[in-house]
Design an enzyme around this catalytic site. Structure first.
Site: not given
Ligand code: ASP
Length: 349
Positions: A17, A95-96, A167
């Site tokens: 993200t 983050t995922d 997370k």
């Molecule tokens: N879907 C995104 C990822 O993990 C979510 C994020 O980065 O917060 O790439």
């Protein structure tokens, strides 16, 4: 902790993200912003920091595969060899699946003696109220100056050990928490670091990149058919992390799992029991329904998070297929991921 003096750091991007931009054709955000683009949003004067950049890939981390973890560790290996003056690394990541990648890098690239700070954001840096610039700034501070010699996740003003982070929030800015023990440090006016962290040391790098990707992560649920485990072994998996209930418990009456776990082990598939609770630990000796797995030879993940246990099992199987050697690696604390004492897990109780 004093922040000053000239520092040289390496920032790598893998997407997520933080580096996402709005694509009007698909009507959604997708990774694509370069490191230079991200850095241009930060204050111009952040001290004498020289930045070396590596654009590794641009992926939503839902698309990150174990070979991408190897790619990150391999880039760290190359830079460590070519440029011994690097004070620390920043890895921009979605983050995922950040905890999986960061845990994998912890196991694969040991003894760096300096920080590897994973970070990202909940809102794209291209959006004015994004948490990205702050997280990137904090990760740069950690990589440049923190007296930290391990792989961590820097997010929302906190520093978490990679193998202890989870997370826990999908949307809020504090996406990650440390699951036993407490975070390694906090970022405010100063960088405050706690005693439980590993400090900077002179590097003695040890790279062990080999992974066995045939590991399954299974969450037990009421009514689960035991044949699920048999089918996983039939599919050719060499290891299964089973998230049991509470302290690692499994059904022993209807749909009992002890028999199929025993069979899996006899067929050469390592079974590692963890807990599906976000805090706490697998304690297989507590209840009859936990002993059932222990009795047939399953290993306990103790207070490892399921994510760390999953990655560690891949990494252990990448080194040996001898069950007693695997057990020894699993139960050895390698990068601060496991505490096999009864007090472990108390933070969340
Ligand atoms: N879907 C995104 C990822 O993990 C979510 C994020 O980065 O917060 O790439």
């Amino acid at each position: 902790m004093a922040e000053g003096g000239s520092r040289r750091i390496c920032i790598m991007t893998t997407g997520g993200t933080i580096s996402s931009v709005y694509d009007s054709e698909i009507g959604a955000y997708r990774p694509g912003m370069s490191i230079e683009g991200l850095l241009s949003g930060l204050p111009k004067d952040m001290g004498e920091i020289e930045v070396v950049t590596r654009d590794l890939f641009q992926l939503d981390s839902a698309n990150a595969q174990p070979h991408h973890w190897i790619e990150i560790a391999d880039a760290i290996k190359t830079i460590t060899k070519e440029d011994s003056d690097i004070h620390g690394f920043v890895v921009l990541h979605g983050t995922d699946t950040m905890v999986y990648s960061a845990a994998a890098v912890s196991f694969m690239a040991q003894g760096l003696g300096r920080p590897v700070a994973f970070t990202g954001s909940q809102i794209p840096a291209s959006v004015p109220w994004s948490d990205g610039p702050r997280n990137l700034r904090d990760a740069i501070r950690v990589a440049a100056w923190a007296d930290l010699g391990e792989t961590c996740i820097v997010f929302n003003g906190e520093i978490h050990r990679a193998t202890r982070a989870r997370k826990l929030r999908e949307r809020a800015h504090d996406a990650f928490d440390s699951v036993d023990p407490t975070p390694l440090g906090l970022l405010g006016r100063d960088i405050v670091l706690y005693e439980n962290r590993m400090r900077r040391t002179s590097p003695k790098p040890k790279f062990k990149m080999h992974l066995d990707e045939e590991v399954f992560l299974l969450k037990v649920f009421p009514g689960m058919k035991p044949s699920v485990i048999t089918k996983i072994v039939d599919l050719g998996y060499h290891g299964i992390v089973i998230e049991g209930f509470g302290s690692g418990n499994i059904p022993t009456r209807e749909n009992a799992l002890g028999g199929v776990i025993k069979e899996a082990l006899e067929r050469g598939c390592t079974v590692l029991m963890s807990t599906q609770c976000p805090f706490g630990q697998a304690d297989l000796s507590l209840y009859e329904v936990g002993k059932a797995a222990l009795k047939v030879g399953a290993l306990s993940a103790y207070d490892m998070t399921s994510e760390a246990a999953f990655v560690k099992l891949m990494w252990s199987l990448g080194q040996t297929d001898d069950l007693s050697e695997i057990a020894e690696i699993i139960h050895t604390n390698i990068v601060g991921e496991i505490t096999m004492s009864p007090g472990a897990g108390m933070r969340g109780t």
